[in-house]
Write a protein that holds these residues in place. Structure first.
Motif, mmCIF file in Angstrom:
data_model
loop_
_atom_site.group_PDB
_atom_site.id
_atom_site.type_symbol
_atom_site.label_atom_id
_atom_site.label_comp_id
_atom_site.label_asym_id
_atom_site.label_seq_id
_atom_site.Cartn_x
_atom_site.Cartn_y
_atom_site.Cartn_z
ATOM 1 N N THR A 189 0.867 -1.301 0.144
ATOM 2 C CA THR A 189 0.086 0.163 -0.246
ATOM 3 C C THR A 189 1.451 1.036 0.047
ATOM 4 N N ALA A 190 1.819 1.074 0.367
ATOM 5 C CA ALA A 190 2.788 1.959 0.082
ATOM 6 C C ALA A 190 3.154 2.808 -0.781
ATOM 7 N N GLY A 191 3.589 1.509 -1.782
ATOM 8 C CA GLY A 191 4.055 1.531 -2.867
ATOM 9 C C GLY A 191 2.779 2.304 -3.702
ATOM 10 N N HIS A 192 1.898 2.475 -3.539
ATOM 11 C CA HIS A 192 0.045 2.452 -4.166
ATOM 12 C C HIS A 192 -0.010 4.576 -3.809
ATOM 13 N N ARG A 193 0.588 4.536 -2.672
ATOM 14 C CA ARG A 193 0.794 5.804 -1.925
ATOM 15 C C ARG A 193 1.733 7.160 -2.499
ATOM 16 N N ALA A 194 3.149 5.964 -2.917
ATOM 17 C CA ALA A 194 3.979 7.244 -3.792
ATOM 18 C C ALA A 194 3.898 6.856 -5.148
ATOM 19 N N GLY A 195 2.824 6.118 -5.210
ATOM 20 C CA GLY A 195 2.932 6.337 -6.696
ATOM 21 C C GLY A 195 2.207 7.512 -7.607
ATOM 22 N N ALA A 196 1.059 7.445 -6.479
ATOM 23 C CA ALA A 196 0.372 8.386 -6.694
ATOM 24 C C ALA A 196 0.381 9.905 -6.657
ATOM 25 N N LYS A 197 2.027 10.159 -6.455
ATOM 26 C CA LYS A 197 3.157 11.050 -6.114
ATOM 27 C C LYS A 197 3.866 11.204 -7.741
ATOM 28 N N ALA A 198 3.428 9.871 -7.916
ATOM 29 C CA ALA A 198 4.335 10.424 -9.874
ATOM 30 C C ALA A 198 2.939 10.331 -10.364
ATOM 31 N N ALA A 205 3.417 14.555 -11.079
ATOM 32 C CA ALA A 205 4.832 14.486 -11.458
ATOM 33 C C ALA A 205 4.596 14.491 -12.900
ATOM 34 N N VAL A 206 4.244 13.546 -13.387
ATOM 35 C CA VAL A 206 4.085 13.124 -15.476
ATOM 36 C C VAL A 206 2.604 14.194 -15.745
ATOM 37 N N VAL A 207 1.865 14.144 -15.014
ATOM 38 C CA VAL A 207 0.520 15.220 -14.977
ATOM 39 C C VAL A 207 0.491 17.146 -15.819
ATOM 40 N N GLU A 208 2.102 17.172 -14.334
ATOM 41 C CA GLU A 208 2.666 18.873 -14.970
ATOM 42 C C GLU A 208 3.948 18.504 -15.601
ATOM 43 N N GLU A 209 4.590 18.122 -16.359
ATOM 44 C CA GLU A 209 5.450 17.418 -17.392
ATOM 45 C C GLU A 209 4.029 17.665 -18.700
ATOM 46 N N SER A 210 2.849 16.805 -18.707
ATOM 47 C CA SER A 210 2.385 16.525 -19.535
ATOM 48 C C SER A 210 1.748 18.251 -19.929
ATOM 49 N N VAL A 211 1.620 18.631 -19.112
ATOM 50 C CA VAL A 211 1.233 20.442 -19.423
ATOM 51 C C VAL A 211 2.135 21.430 -19.889
ATOM 52 N N ARG A 212 3.423 20.886 -19.567
ATOM 53 C CA ARG A 212 4.557 21.429 -19.899
ATOM 54 C C ARG A 212 5.140 21.540 -21.087
ATOM 55 N N HIS A 213 5.132 20.378 -21.253
ATOM 56 C CA HIS A 213 5.278 19.796 -22.783
ATOM 57 C C HIS A 213 4.026 19.893 -23.829
ATOM 58 N N GLY A 214 3.000 20.578 -23.333
ATOM 59 C CA GLY A 214 2.266 20.717 -24.395
ATOM 60 C C GLY A 214 1.047 19.198 -24.668
ATOM 61 N N TRP A 267 7.558 2.730 -11.069
ATOM 62 C CA TRP A 267 5.924 4.048 -10.891
ATOM 63 C C TRP A 267 6.353 4.715 -10.593
ATOM 64 N N PRO A 268 6.576 5.047 -8.558
ATOM 65 C CA PRO A 268 7.205 5.505 -7.921
ATOM 66 C C PRO A 268 8.504 6.316 -8.514
ATOM 67 N N GLU A 269 9.273 5.503 -9.063
ATOM 68 C CA GLU A 269 10.464 5.989 -9.512
ATOM 69 C C GLU A 269 10.546 6.798 -11.062
ATOM 70 N N PHE A 270 9.181 7.173 -11.623
ATOM 71 C CA PHE A 270 9.148 7.588 -12.883
ATOM 72 C C PHE A 270 9.220 8.808 -12.779
ATOM 73 N N ASP A 271 9.876 9.958 -12.842
ATOM 74 C CA ASP A 271 9.773 10.798 -11.956
ATOM 75 C C ASP A 271 10.298 11.949 -13.977
ATOM 76 N N ALA A 272 9.803 13.597 -13.258
ATOM 77 C CA ALA A 272 9.839 14.322 -14.565
ATOM 78 C C ALA A 272 10.766 13.925 -15.357
ATOM 79 N N ASP A 273 12.037 13.382 -14.772
ATOM 80 C CA ASP A 273 12.671 13.337 -16.346
ATOM 81 C C ASP A 273 12.779 12.010 -17.289
ATOM 82 N N ALA A 274 12.244 11.139 -16.321
ATOM 83 C CA ALA A 274 12.107 10.081 -17.018
ATOM 84 C C ALA A 274 11.075 10.037 -17.949
#
Length: 235
Positions: A16-25, A28-37, A197-204
């Motif tokens: 369950t801790a992994g799912h909570r960490a995944g929610a944070k990821a 990051a991906v949503v914000e990067e999607s906005v930034r990249h158009g 997935w929790p490691e998949f950040d903006a750079d990834a």
């Protein structure tokens, strides 16, 4: 978004801790999607097969759905992100379905990014419900059998108003589609990452987009057709 449980196991944490960490990821991906158009982003949050997981884990996932919606809706509004939830939502509680509806209503006018969350979704389910809709239309005399073509199927799938995805990303080292957007991903470029997935950040995510940008989109064309198309375009 694969690898939440393994990420947690590697750290001696409950799944369950992994799912909570995944929610944070996700943020990051949503914000990067906005930034990249990026125009549309679909996240496979809960598959129809996920009901087979231990009841306690499923309960945490449901609670995470609700708490994340409560926290993130205002952020989506601020970033001009429209939320849609796709899948067979009848299996969820009335309370959670109401939260889905409220979140969709609050973000309906947003246009910068369409964020689709696939919940209790499966590609085979999506095609099956489209076929069922066609059968009903034929039986009711609204559609003739001769009019059934790819367009007739596509317009009855979960999101007929959006183009097919260009890029399909899977994390966690698995190299398969796993029943996600089967029809829509016919010509999508596939990108597989060994990161959990929790490691998949903006750079990834940026690395995945850069990899996609270097590819030549073929859409099922032969090399001769591609060459002819390039010549016609002056390439």
């Amino acid at each position: 978004m694969d690898g939440n449980g393994r990420w947690a196991n590697q750290r001696g944490l409950p799944r369950t801790a992994g799912h909570r960490a995944g929610a944070k990821a996700v943020r990051a991906v949503v914000e990067e999607s906005v930034r990249h158009g990026v125009g549309a982003l679909t996240l496979f949050a809960f598959s129809s097969e996920n009901w087979r997981r231990p009841p306690g884990e499923v309960m945490v996932l449901m609670e995470l759905f609700m708490s994340t919606l409560q926290v993130e809706v205002q952020r989506l509004v601020e970033h001009d992100v429209q939320l849609r939830v796709i899948g067979d939502l009848s299996a969820f509680s009335e309370r959670l379905r109401a939260q889905f509806e409220d979140a969709e209503a609050a973000t309906r006018q947003n246009r910068r990014l369409i964020l689709q969350v696939a919940a209790n979704y499966g590609g085979r389910w999506d095609i099956t419900q489209a076929v069922r809709a066609i059968a009903c239309d034929v039986a009711a005399g609204r559609l003739g059998p001769e009019a059934i073509d790819e367009a007739a199927v596509a317009e009855r799938l979960s999101f007929p108003d959006l183009p097919d995805p260009d890029l399909f990303i899977r994390t966690g080292g698995e190299k398969r589609i796993s029943n996600f957007l089967l029809w829509q991903s016919a010509y999508a470029e596939l990108y597989f990452s060994d990161l959990m997935w929790p490691e998949f950040d903006a750079d990834a995510f940026a690395a995945a987009l850069n990899d996609f940008a270097r590819r030549q989109r073929r859409f099922g064309l032969t090399s001769e057709q591609i060459a002819a198309s390039a010549k016609a375009a002056g390439g």
